[in-house]
Design an enzyme around this catalytic site. Structure first.
Site, PDB file in Angstrom:
ATOM      1  N   GLU A 187      15.707  18.340  10.736  1.00 24.88           N
ATOM      2  CA  GLU A 187      15.261  19.448   9.979  1.00 24.88           C
ATOM      3  C   GLU A 187      14.815  19.305   8.463  1.00 24.88           C
ATOM      4  O   GLU A 187      13.788  19.679   7.778  1.00 24.88           O
ATOM      5  CB  GLU A 187      15.993  20.886  10.242  1.00 24.88           C
ATOM      6  CG  GLU A 187      15.859  21.039  11.788  1.00 24.88           C
ATOM      7  CD  GLU A 187      17.056  22.088  12.175  1.00 24.88           C
ATOM      8  OE1 GLU A 187      16.768  22.509  13.373  1.00 24.88           O
ATOM      9  OE2 GLU A 187      17.827  22.500  11.436  1.00 24.88           O
ATOM     10  N   SER A 200      27.740  24.620  14.393  1.00 25.78           N
ATOM     11  CA  SER A 200      27.303  25.906  13.798  1.00 25.78           C
ATOM     12  C   SER A 200      28.867  26.342  13.433  1.00 25.78           C
ATOM     13  O   SER A 200      29.651  26.250  14.048  1.00 25.78           O
ATOM     14  CB  SER A 200      26.882  27.004  14.905  1.00 25.78           C
ATOM     15  OG  SER A 200      27.027  27.980  14.506  1.00 25.78           O
TER      16      SER A 200
END
Ligand code: ARG
Length: 457
Positions: free
Chosen positions: A289, A276
């Site tokens: 994802e 992140s």
């Protein structure tokens, strides 16, 4: 250059050209277009419709075009409407008069029907290789994890213990059916539309059987109107791709859950996860994802083509040009997803101790505890109630069934004896399930042997 210039007096409006053209995307099957043309002219010469000399010149010209495209020497210039016009115009430029004879006894309608089939057939073969690679990876994980115990879930609630091998085996089944579906489609679609002309065949003495055999088809199609307007195989392929995408999406969802801080069943390799920009502690399962997310566009392609085809009167209509971009995109998306997913799976590590502890702490052996009582004469309904009390007791104490003392067992039911520990161990719970299809090692080994044979075939 326009192939149909003769009938027209006005120059085509640029906007119309841009809206109408397909070269920007059907260039993707330049190879199939050239392969089809070589087969066509070979047949024309055999039938005496073009001379041997013209045939040689045409084939040499086409091979030159192919080589130049592949070497990046020949650019797809915008003035051409589609790949068929592009190749033909280039051929005429290269070899002159003879090039003008290539399109004898052929229409772009049967030509594009052929190109699309050849393209889909080639892609089915590539998809099969990718699926096989994924199955081999799964089989490898299965063989190494016959006694890696983990909770099996229903309603995403821990239900009964299984093994990692058994869980992976469920995906082996899914992807193996996907291979079967692709091979069914390949078999059904394998007839050659070339020689159907625009819609009604041609007046030339074509040998359609011969063209079909040159291109590896089982034979020619049997109705020229259907030949130029059949896109069933595209629909079937997109449906099979949607099912593959759905399977990959389910699997991705599980990996995302397993990779979460709460589960920690797996650890993704750094190469297949990302960080992140703001939260330094995070390692995100982006690839899983994305694979899950890309399912949407594959389903979208299937819906689009079904909608495109539903209003088309016989035979060819230009609507059908809409089959290409979405099919290409869906194929590329699923191929990319399969490759990335297999890479992610092969580099992922399984936290076996966490899985086993999770199975123990979730009362997945409660059914086996009830079966133990039934084995000692307690009616199942009563056994169910007794084990319910055990579970309540454990929840209050924050322990697993296996952690209860003999006195604690006896206090709830005197039927329990020290062999209860053995009876509810993860190993016993799994190893007693040996009917075919169940997770016990004996059953799994038989299934793995069958899978190995399947992969060899
Ligand atoms: N680009 C067209 C397609 O993809 C090729 C066939 C064109 N045929 C025609 N009659 N305009 O469908």
């Amino acid at each position: 250059m326009k192939l149909w210039g003769g009938r027209f007096t006005k120059e085509e409006n640029q906007l119309v050209h841009n809206f109408n053209e397909s070269l920007s995307f059907d260039r993707k099957f330049y190879r199939q277009d050239i392969t089809g043309s070589i087969a066509h002219v070979t047949m024309l010469a055999k039938q005496g419709i073009v001379s041997e000399e013209d045939k040689r010149a045409i084939i040499e010209g086409l091979e030159g075009i192919l080589a130049d495209i592949e070497d990046g020497k020949l650019e797809f210039t915008k003035e051409h409407e589609d790949i068929h016009s592009f190749v033909e115009a280039n051929l005429i430029q290269r070899i002159g008069e003879a090039g003008k004879r290539l399109h004898t006894g052929r229409s772009r309608n049967d030509q594009v029907a052929l190109d699309m089939k050849l393209y889909c057939r080639d892609e089915i073969d590539e998809l099969d290789v990718l699926l096989k690679g994924l199955l081999e990876e799964l089989l490898g994980i299965m063989e190494k994890n016959l006694d890696t115990y983990m909770p099996g879930f229903t309603h995403l609630q821990k239900a009964q213990p299984v093994t990692l091998a058994h869980h992976m085996g469920a995906y082996f089944e899914m992807f193996s059916r996907d291979r079967g579906r692709l091979s069914d489609i390949r078999r059904r679609m394998n007839t050659c539309p070339l020689g159907s002309g625009a819609l009604a065949g041609t007046t030339y003495p074509l040998d359609r059987e011969y063209t079909a055999s040159l291109l590896g088809f089982d034979g020619p199609t049997l109705n020229s109107m259907d030949s130029v307007s059949d896109r069933d195989y595209v629909i079937e392929l997109l449906s099979a791709l949607s099912t593959i995408a759905m399977h990959l999406s389910r699997f991705s969802e599980e990996i995302i859950i397993w990779n979460s801080n709460e589960y920690r069943f797996v650890e993704l390799d750094d190469a297949y996860s990302t960080g992140s920009s703001i939260m330094p502690q995070k390692k995100n399962p982006d690839i899983a994802e994305l694979v899950r997310g890309k399912t949407g566009r594959v389903y979208g392609a299937l819906m689009s083509i079904l909608t495109v085809m539903k209003g088309i009167p016989l035979a060819y209509d230009k609507d059908m040009q809409e089959d290409k971009e979405l099919t290409f995109d869906a194929i590329d998306t699923v191929k990319g997803s399969l490759a990335l997913f297999t890479g992610m799976l092969s580099t992922m590590s399984f936290q076996k101790d966490v899985m086993e502890a999770s199975a123990k702490n979730g009362f997945t052996n409660a059914t086996d505890a009830a079966d133990y009582l039934v084995g000692r004469g307690v009616p199942f309904r009563d056994a169910h109630g007794i084990v319910g009390q055990l579970v309540l007791f454990c929840i209050e104490k924050g322990i697993a069934l296996d952690d209860m003392s003999m006195e604690e067992f006896k206090a709830i039911s005197p039927v329990f004896e020290p062999d209860i520990y053995e009876a509810i161990s993860m190993k016993t719970c799994v190893e007693k399930r040996i009917t075919i299809g169940a997770p016990g090692q004996e059953a799994m080994k038989k299934v793995i042997a069958i899978y190995k044979e399947q992969l060899k075939a």
